[in-house]
Design an enzyme around this catalytic site. Structure first.
Site, PDB file in Angstrom:
ATOM      1  N   ASP A  67       0.897  -1.269   0.153  1.00 45.34           N
ATOM      2  CA  ASP A  67       0.138  -0.060  -0.603  1.00 45.34           C
ATOM      3  C   ASP A  67       0.496   1.566   0.003  1.00 45.34           C
ATOM      4  O   ASP A  67       2.038   0.829   0.003  1.00 45.34           O
ATOM      5  CB  ASP A  67      -1.021   0.179   1.504  1.00 45.34           C
ATOM      6  CG  ASP A  67      -0.057  -0.929   2.226  1.00 45.34           C
ATOM      7  OD1 ASP A  67       1.199  -0.107   2.689  1.00 45.34           O
ATOM      8  OD2 ASP A  67      -1.298  -1.406   3.464  1.00 45.34           O
ATOM      9  N   ASP A 136      -7.339  -2.421  14.181  1.00 49.25           N
ATOM     10  CA  ASP A 136      -9.566  -2.347  13.786  1.00 49.25           C
ATOM     11  C   ASP A 136      -9.269  -3.913  12.673  1.00 49.25           C
ATOM     12  O   ASP A 136      -9.988  -4.217  12.101  1.00 49.25           O
ATOM     13  CB  ASP A 136      -8.516  -1.237  13.603  1.00 49.25           C
ATOM     14  CG  ASP A 136      -9.093  -1.356  11.460  1.00 49.25           C
ATOM     15  OD1 ASP A 136      -7.563  -1.607  11.274  1.00 49.25           O
ATOM     16  OD2 ASP A 136      -9.225   0.022  11.473  1.00 49.25           O
ATOM     17  N   HIS A 138      -7.298  -4.951   9.934  1.00 50.72           N
ATOM     18  CA  HIS A 138      -7.266  -4.420   8.894  1.00 50.72           C
ATOM     19  C   HIS A 138      -6.315  -5.139   8.561  1.00 50.72           C
ATOM     20  O   HIS A 138      -4.742  -5.728   9.000  1.00 50.72           O
ATOM     21  CB  HIS A 138      -7.285  -2.941   8.615  1.00 50.72           C
ATOM     22  CG  HIS A 138      -6.086  -2.450   9.080  1.00 50.72           C
ATOM     23  ND1 HIS A 138      -6.139  -0.920   9.089  1.00 50.72           N
ATOM     24  CD2 HIS A 138      -4.805  -2.629   9.129  1.00 50.72           C
ATOM     25  CE1 HIS A 138      -3.944  -0.740   9.002  1.00 50.72           C
ATOM     26  NE2 HIS A 138      -3.990  -1.653   9.255  1.00 50.72           N
ATOM     27  N   GLU A 143      -9.578  -1.770   5.229  1.00 52.04           N
ATOM     28  CA  GLU A 143     -10.004  -1.491   6.645  1.00 52.04           C
ATOM     29  C   GLU A 143     -11.536  -2.298   6.891  1.00 52.04           C
ATOM     30  O   GLU A 143     -11.698  -2.996   6.203  1.00 52.04           O
ATOM     31  CB  GLU A 143     -11.001   0.004   6.741  1.00 52.04           C
ATOM     32  CG  GLU A 143      -9.376   1.078   6.435  1.00 52.04           C
ATOM     33  CD  GLU A 143      -8.802   0.567   7.656  1.00 52.04           C
ATOM     34  OE1 GLU A 143      -8.515  -0.246   8.584  1.00 52.04           O
ATOM     35  OE2 GLU A 143      -8.513   1.776   8.107  1.00 52.04           O
TER      36      GLU A 143
END
Ligand code: F6R
Length: 266
Positions: A67, A136, A138, A143
């Site tokens: 990413d 979270d 990811h 996400e």
């Protein structure tokens, strides 16, 4: 899925390094998938050591990063291209033209994402993908709520992720809102996955990802469907795993050659 619990991040990195070395020994032109953030730093330090002290050869390797932030140029100190240059690429003999990080300045982001997918396909796919885990749930920047079949695309970062990553920036407001990220589906096509997680702050989410239900609300839980995935955690990150003792027993009963990282089984 194999869960490997080690005393420290450096112990996990040593195992990861042996897995990379085993791959390059059998396939000099291997394709590595790479991650950024704090988690892979010990692994990259180990790879640099393997290059400097043991001559591990990266000259045939191609790499793809997971990413990049939208809006940051590659020479921005908070960009993931910059991070990779500093942490790894400048310190091993990988050929610069074979390192790929999504272009966060692309004008046509959809075209950039499609080209990224095509480039991965063109080299025959990713042999070994390094992953970290967001607090979270990811993986890459998929996400919660991301399609488990998703491909490389633009994503909006959650407030939680932006808060987590604000430590790399001067202020929270400077953390970009968007990123280009490989999808969960892209990651699931990699031949081998190594997910690292360290520290107490990752204990709850690692337990959900490994032992909880498969759900898009914990994108890392999709890895339960992959045939060749290693979860490498330190004691703190592994502390809430229900089957902790079993995972340790499995590891200690492995033959030495497998523990050394040479096996490709899941
Ligand atoms: C970064 C990435 C993210 C991170 C995750 C954990 O390329 O893909 O999924 O791995 O946010 O970040 P750290 O390691 O900083 O806790």
């Amino acid at each position: 899925m194999e869960v490997i619990i080690q005393p420290t991040p450096e112990d996990c990195a040593a195992i990861g390094g042996r897995m990379v070395r085993a791959l390059l020994d059998r396939k000099a032109n291997a394709v590595l998938g790479l991650a950024t953030g704090s988690t892979p730093v010990p692994l990259y330090q180990e790879l640099v050591r393997l290059r400097r002290e043991e001559g591990l050869d990266f000259s045939g390797v191609t790499s793809f990063n997971l990413d990049e932030y939208v809006g940051l140029p590659g020479d921005h100190p908070c960009s993931y291209r910059f991070f990779m240059q500093q942490q790894l690429f400048n310190n091993i003999n990988i050929r610069p033209e074979r390192t790929h990080v999504p272009n966060g300045l692309a004008v046509d982001i959809k075209a950039e994402c499609n080209a990224y997918e095509s480039a991965i396909q063109a080299v025959g796919g990713i042999d070994l993908q390094v992953l970290g885990l967001g607090s979270d749930g990811h993986i890459a920047f998929n996400e919660p709520g991301s399609s488990l079949g998703s491909r490389t695309r633009i994503k909006t970062l959650t407030r939680k992720t932006r808060e987590d990553n604000a430590r790399f920036f001067d202020s929270f407001d400077e953390v970009p809102q968007h990123c280009i990220t490989m999808g969960v589906g892209t990651i699931m096509e990699c031949r081998k996955l190594l997910l690292f997680a360290f520290g107490e702050a990752k204990a709850e989410i690692i337990a959900k990802a490994v032992e909880g239900p498969i759900t898009s609300m914990v994108p890392a839980s999709a890895l339960q469907l992959h045939q060749n995935v290693k979860i490498l955690v330190d004691e703190a990150a592994g502390s809430r795993l229900q089957q902790l003792d079993y995972y340790k027993e499995v590891f200690t009963k492995k033959p030495d050659w497998q523990r050394a990282g040479a096996n490709d089984d899941a």
